[in-house]
Motif scaffolding. Structure first.
Motif, PDB file in Angstrom:
ATOM      1  N   UNK A   1      30.137  51.779  31.534  1.00 13.20           N
ATOM      2  CA  UNK A   1      29.084  52.452  32.295  1.00 13.20           C
ATOM      3  C   UNK A   1      27.977  52.955  31.368  1.00 13.20           C
ATOM      4  N   UNK A   2      28.375  53.483  30.223  1.00 10.56           N
ATOM      5  CA  UNK A   2      27.381  53.974  29.265  1.00 10.56           C
ATOM      6  C   UNK A   2      26.527  52.818  28.739  1.00 10.56           C
ATOM      7  N   UNK A   3      27.134  51.678  28.476  1.00 10.31           N
ATOM      8  CA  UNK A   3      26.383  50.510  28.008  1.00 10.31           C
ATOM      9  C   UNK A   3      25.416  50.017  29.073  1.00 10.31           C
ATOM     10  N   UNK A   4      25.830  50.025  30.326  1.00 12.28           N
ATOM     11  CA  UNK A   4      24.944  49.612  31.410  1.00 12.28           C
ATOM     12  C   UNK A   4      23.745  50.555  31.510  1.00 12.28           C
ATOM     13  N   UNK A   5      24.011  51.844  31.401  1.00  8.66           N
ATOM     14  CA  UNK A   5      22.912  52.813  31.429  1.00  8.66           C
ATOM     15  C   UNK A   5      21.963  52.612  30.267  1.00  8.66           C
ATOM     16  N   UNK A   6      22.519  52.311  29.112  1.00  7.59           N
ATOM     17  CA  UNK A   6      21.688  52.076  27.925  1.00  7.59           C
ATOM     18  C   UNK A   6      20.835  50.821  28.105  1.00  7.59           C
ATOM     19  N   UNK A   7      21.412  49.783  28.682  1.00  9.40           N
ATOM     20  CA  UNK A   7      20.653  48.550  28.924  1.00  9.40           C
ATOM     21  C   UNK A   7      19.520  48.792  29.916  1.00  9.40           C
TER      22      UNK A   7
ATOM     23  N   UNK B   1      40.623  53.723  31.199  1.00 10.35           N
ATOM     24  CA  UNK B   1      39.600  54.682  31.624  1.00 10.35           C
ATOM     25  C   UNK B   1      38.487  54.802  30.578  1.00 10.35           C
ATOM     26  N   UNK B   2      38.866  54.832  29.330  1.00  4.50           N
ATOM     27  CA  UNK B   2      37.864  54.914  28.254  1.00  4.50           C
ATOM     28  C   UNK B   2      36.987  53.674  28.255  1.00  4.50           C
ATOM     29  N   UNK B   3      37.565  52.506  28.454  1.00  2.00           N
ATOM     30  CA  UNK B   3      36.796  51.260  28.506  1.00  2.00           C
ATOM     31  C   UNK B   3      35.807  51.271  29.671  1.00  2.00           C
TER      32      UNK B   3
END
Length: 99
Positions: free
Chosen positions: A22-28, A15-17
């Protein structure tokens, strides 16, 4: 009243991964939108510089036209003043004198 919840560490890490991905995708996505905005700002600045140059040339053209009109207006007003003074001089100094 204690409550004990047992979960496997694998599930929690999965779940953490997922959340980190998702956070990395949003950042990109944010990075992409920022780079697009920078490109648009550069385009706008070049367009504004071009428009400012054309406005400067238009202002120069207008100032020469206004200068010509001002010269013409001064000439006409000066001529009218001379005509009025000449008429007044003729009227007052050319009166017939009785002798």
């Amino acid at each position: 009243m204690s409550l004990t919840i047992e979960t496997e560490l694998k599930d929690v890490l999965a779940k953490i991964d997922q959340r980190l991905e998702r956070m990395e995708q949003g950042q990109n996505e944010l990075k992409l939108s920022v780079s697009e905005l920078k490109g648009e700002v550069k385009n706008l600045s070049t367009e504004l510089k071009g428009e400012i140059k054309t406005l400067d040339t238009k202002v120069d053209g207008l100032s020469t036209r206004v200068g010509n009109q001002e010269f013409l207006l001064r000439t006409i007003v000066g001529g009218l003043i001379l005509i009025i003074l000449g008429g007044a001089a003729k009227m007052f100094w050319s009166l017939p004198t009785s002798s």
